[in-house]
Scaffold this active site. Structure first.
Site: not given
Length: 406
Positions: A373, A377
Site C-alpha cells: 500500500e 518512503e
C-alpha cells in the site's frame, strides 16, 4: 485493552470492536497458531464464519446486502482480526465489492455481484504492480487491446495475492498511450476477469512467490498471454482507472494502519502475559524495570497510532481530503508495528525466536506493512510534498483523482 477513543467511539462501535475481538480470539487466533507455522491456507470454514458475521460487506450499502458502514467500523474490525492473523484481516478486504462501488452507476449484473461480494461469495484479487513497476503505477506496461466485443490482455503482473482463490481478478492495464509525459496516468483502464475459484484465468500462467510471511494464501506472479474478457468487463471509464486507484488509497492505507496496530497489540498482550510467567533470578521478569519500561513504551506507541487512525477514519467517512493524514497513519503505524513486535521478541528472549510463540508471526507480518500500500518512503514523499509543495502537474493529477469520483 485500551483505546476506547471516547471522542469517536459510540456504543455501536464499541460493540462492533468487542464482537470482532471475541470472534478473533475464539475463531481466528487458534487457526493462525496452527496453520501459519505450516504455511497453511485460511480454511473455507473460517471464511464462511466471517461471511456470517457480515465482515465481507462492511462497506457495501445495505440495499445490496451489506452493513452499510464506513471506514471507521471497517478498520475497527480489521485491527481485531489482525491481532489474530493479518492474512484474515486482509482477506476481509477482498470482499467489500472492490472497485465496483466506485465504478459509477451499477448495472443489474454488477448489483448482483455487489450482493454476492457482501456474502463472501464474490471475492477479488487485484493485479496492479508489475515486475518492473511497484509504487509508480502510472508506468504500468500490461496492455489491453479492443477486439470486437472483447478486450485482449497481455503482459505481466506481480504481487497478486489470492489470484488462485479469488472469484475474479481486477487487472489494471494500459488501453491507450499517455497523451504526454505529464499525463502518463491517463490511458489506464481496469478490467474484471471472472474465473473459477482455485484456478487462474484462461491464457494466464502464474507461479506463487516464495514469501517470508503473510501466509494463509498465495501471492502470485502472473503472465497474461492474450486473456480475453467481454467488453462489459471494463470497470468505470476507459482510460481513467488511475482515478479509481487514487480514490481508494486513503481507506486502503487506513486499513493497513489498522492491521499494523492489530499486530502490535497482539505482540504487546503476548509480551505482558509472558513477562508475568517467565521467572529469572527468582522473580517474574515483569518485575524488572527494563521490561516494564519496554512494555510501557510499546503500549504508548500503539495507542498513539490508534488515535491517529480514528481521526483519519473520521475524515474519510466525512468525505474530506486526508491524503497527508492517511499517509501519516500508514507510515507511523507500520514503522511502530515493526518496532513493537521486535521488542516483543526481545522480551520473549530465545523463545521469541521460535515458532512456538506467535510473536515471530507478528514480527514477520509487521515487516510487510512497511512495504505494501505504498512503502514508508512513498508515504514520506506524500507528506513532505504536501508540506513543502509538489509540481503543479502532480498536484493537479491528485486533485482530479479525488474530484472525479467524489
Amino acid at each position: 485493552m485500551s483505546g476506547d477513543g471516547r471522542g469517536y467511539m459510540t456504543e455501536e462501535r464499541i460493540l462492533i470492536r468487542d464482537t470482532a475481538r471475541e470472534f478473533t480470539m475464539k475463531e481466528v487466533l487458534p487457526v493462525a497458531n496452527r496453520l501459519d507455522p505450516q504455511q497453511g491456507t485460511i480454511p473455507m470454514e473460517l471464511r464462511q464464519k466471517m461471511a456470517n458475521m457480515g465482515y465481507f460487506g462492511i462497506r457495501v450499502p445495505e440495499e445490496y446486502g451489506g452493513l452499510g458502514l464506513g471506514a471507521f467500523e471497517y478498520c475497527l474490525v480489521a485491527e481485531q482480526l489482525a491481532r489474530g492473523w493479518m492474512s484474515v484481516a486482509s482477506i476481509m478486504a477482498r470482499g467489500q465489492a472492490g472497485w465496483l462501488r466506485l465504478g459509477g452507476k451499477l448495472s443489474p449484473k454488477n448489483a448482483d455481484r455487489m450482493r454476492r461480494a457482501a456474502r463472501g461469495e464474490f471475492l477479488q484479487a487485484a493485479a496492479l504492480s508489475e515486475p518492473g513497476t511497484g509504487s509508480d503505477l502510472a508506468s504500468i506496461s500490461c496492455r489491453a487491446v479492443r477486439d470486437g466485443d472483447h478486450w485482449v490482455i497481455t503482459g505481466s503482473k506481480y504481487w497478486c495475492t489470492f489470484a488462485d482463490g479469488a472469484d475474479y481478478i481486477t487487472v489494471f492495464a494500459r488501453t491507450a498511450p499517455p497523451p504526454s509525459a505529464e499525463k502518463r496516468f491517463l490511458g489506464i483502464s481496469a478490467f474484471m476477469i471472472e474465473k473459477p475459484r482455485g484456478s487462474l484465468p484462461e491464457n494466464c500462467e502464474g507461479n506463487p512467490i516464495p514469501k517470508i510471511g503473510y501466509f494463509g494464501w498465495n501471492t502470485y506472479e502472473l503472465s497474461f498471454q492474450g486473456t480475453r474478457v467481454p467488453a462489459d468487463a471494463l470497470i468505470g471509464e476507459e482510460g481513467k482507472a488511475f482515478y479509481l486507484m487514487a480514490h481508494g488509497l486513503e481507506a486502503a492505507r487506513a486499513h493497513t494502519a489498522a492491521r499494523s496496530i492489530g499486530l502490535a497489540q497482539g505482540a504487546l498482550e503476548d509480551s505482558i502475559a509472558y513477562a508475568k510467567e517467565r521467572k529469572q533470578f527468582g522473580m517474574p521478569i515483569s518485575e524488572f524495570q527494563a521490561i516494564r519500561f519496554k512494555i510501557a513504551t510499546m503500549a504508548t506507541k500503539i495507542e498513539a497510532a490508534r488515535q491517529l487512525l480514528y481521526y483519519v477514519c473520521g475524515e474519510i467517512d466525512q468525505n474530506r481530503r486526508c491524503d497527508s493524514e492517511a499517509s501519516m497513519v500508514k507510515y507511523f503505524a507500520s514503522e511502530m508495528a515493526e518496532e513493537v513486535t521486535s521488542e516483543a521478541i526481545q522480551i520473549h528472549g530465545g523463545a521469541g525466536y521460535t515458532k512456538l510463540h506467535a510473536v515471530e508471526r507478528y514480527w514477520r507480518d509487521a515487516r510487510l506493512t512497511k512495504i505494501f500500500e505504498g512503502t514508508s518512503e512513498i508515504q514520506q514523499r506524500i507528506i513532505s510534498d504536501n508540506l513543502l509543495g509538489r509540481s503543479v502537474t502532480e498536484r493537479r493529477m491528485i486533485e482530479q483523482a479525488f474530484e472525479h469520483l467524489r
